[in-house]
Design a protein around this motif. Structure first.
Motif, PDB file in Angstrom:
ATOM      1  N   LEU A  70     -19.364  44.301  66.898  1.00  0.00           N
ATOM      2  CA  LEU A  70     -19.051  43.131  66.087  1.00  0.00           C
ATOM      3  C   LEU A  70     -20.102  42.063  66.321  1.00  0.00           C
ATOM      4  O   LEU A  70     -19.909  41.125  67.060  1.00  0.00           O
ATOM      5  CB  LEU A  70     -17.667  42.598  66.468  1.00  0.00           C
ATOM      6  N   LEU A 111     -17.761  43.758  56.353  1.00  0.00           N
ATOM      7  CA  LEU A 111     -17.028  43.216  57.498  1.00  0.00           C
ATOM      8  C   LEU A 111     -16.533  41.799  57.226  1.00  0.00           C
ATOM      9  O   LEU A 111     -15.377  41.465  57.509  1.00  0.00           O
ATOM     10  CB  LEU A 111     -17.930  43.229  58.733  1.00  0.00           C
ATOM     11  N   GLN A 136     -15.944  35.904  63.034  1.00  0.00           N
ATOM     12  CA  GLN A 136     -15.965  36.988  64.003  1.00  0.00           C
ATOM     13  C   GLN A 136     -15.328  36.565  65.324  1.00  0.00           C
ATOM     14  O   GLN A 136     -14.662  37.362  65.987  1.00  0.00           O
ATOM     15  CB  GLN A 136     -17.399  37.463  64.217  1.00  0.00           C
ATOM     16  N   LEU A 166     -11.374  46.809  65.586  1.00  0.00           N
ATOM     17  CA  LEU A 166     -12.324  46.825  64.479  1.00  0.00           C
ATOM     18  C   LEU A 166     -12.258  48.158  63.741  1.00  0.00           C
ATOM     19  O   LEU A 166     -12.264  48.200  62.505  1.00  0.00           O
ATOM     20  CB  LEU A 166     -13.738  46.574  65.007  1.00  0.00           C
TER      21      LEU A 166
END
Length: 315
Positions: A4, A59, A113, A259
């Motif tokens: 990530l 994402l 994030q 994730l």
């Protein structure tokens, strides 16, 4: 699977590629040797960073569905960086090939994030206070100060007397300080922590309260009159420290598992053949035969080993 993360170059690439989706035949560079079209530009970028850009675009879409980042949060995060870097902020952007707008976009994505990575991590007020006190004791909480630097003590004492009588610090700094860089800004040195200034200056500055002005302080540069203009409070630093402590508590394996689940649940269908497997999560290795799982030599290499062994035996 990718971790990530998102780099400045990838953020810039996302913005550039998104601008190349229409009018691909449009010429973006003309030369005597030939022209470069948007399609040429797109294809070249796609070749080198396309996979990372596509991954991060998807994402961010997934994260935006679960988390909100307000303009206020972005403003605050950008301002924190500006305060930390001071006059170097614009230079830092230039070095990274960013504008302030693209930096804001990068900051927005980073905050998204962080919300994902920090979810479920609890930091108590006691932990925050303890960390703040430790950082303050070690002079790790940056303070802001201004100074007037002169060559002799008599001049420093004269200026201090004027300040005690109500003279304007910034005005005196501009008129008298031999530190031309800070003098132009009214003596402002920006924010600093331990180790950034000479010891005599540092010790004096960190002993002052906000708004307090020191007696003349001697260093190898001359005599300083120091005014501390900002000493951040616990409430002002609390969220920054919370992020720092949360980062230390992150379990990377668990974050990666979450994730993977986020991607799997999204039922992603990539239409570009070259990236068809970009979001495919590999199955865990269930091979329990340790000899097989750790033996990475090819049959040819094994045969070579056997020949070497025979050669050794024949010596």
């Amino acid at each position: 699977m990718k971790k990530l993360t998102i780099a400045a170059t990838i953020t810039a690439g996302v913005l550039l590629l998104s601008g190349c989706s229409n009018d691909k035949a449009e010429v973006v560079v003309k030369t005597d040797a030939g022209n470069i079209t948007k399609e040429d530009f797109f294809n070249e970028m796609n070749e080198y960073i396309g996979q990372d850009v596509l991954y991060n675009l998807v994402l961010i879409k997934l994260l935006e569905e679960k988390y909100d980042v307000s303009d206020k949060e972005v403003d605050q995060a950008v301002q924190e960086v500006k305060e930390q870097q001071g006059d170097m902020f614009q230079y830092s952007l230039m070095q990274q090939g960013l504008t302030e707008d693209t930096f804001r976009e990068q900051t927005y994505r980073r905050l998204l994030q962080e919300k994902f990575a920090f979810e479920g991590i609890k930091i108590s007020d006691e932990e925050l206070q303890k960390k703040f006190d430790e950082m303050k004791e070690n002079k790790e909480i940056a303070i802001r100060a201004s100074h007037i630097l002169v060559e002799d003590e008599a001049k420093a004492k004269e200026l201090k007397k004027q300040l005690d009588e109500g003279a304007d610090f910034a005005k005196l700094a501009k008129e008298n300080s031999t530190d031309e860089g800070s003098a132009a800004n009214g003596g402002d040195l920006g924010y600093f922590t331990a180790g950034k200034m000479v010891k005599e200056f540092e010790d004096a500055a960190f002993s002052l309260k906000e708004g307090e002005i020191s007696e003349p302080v001697k260093s190898k540069f001359g005599y300083h009159i120091i005014k501390v203009t900002d000493v951040p409070t616990f409430d002002e630093k609390k969220e920054e420290i919370r992020k720092q402590l949360a980062s230390e508590k992150i379990d990377n394996e668990k974050v990666q598992e979450r994730l993977n689940k986020l991607i799997k649940d999204a039922d992603i269908d990539v239409k570009m053949d070259e990236y068809k497997d970009l979001f495919t999560i590999p199955e865990a290795n269930t091979n329990t035969n340790s000899d097989k799982s750790t033996d990475t030599k090819t049959d040819k290499e094994k045969a070579s080993d056997k020949d070497t062994t025979k050669s050794e035996d024949n010596k």
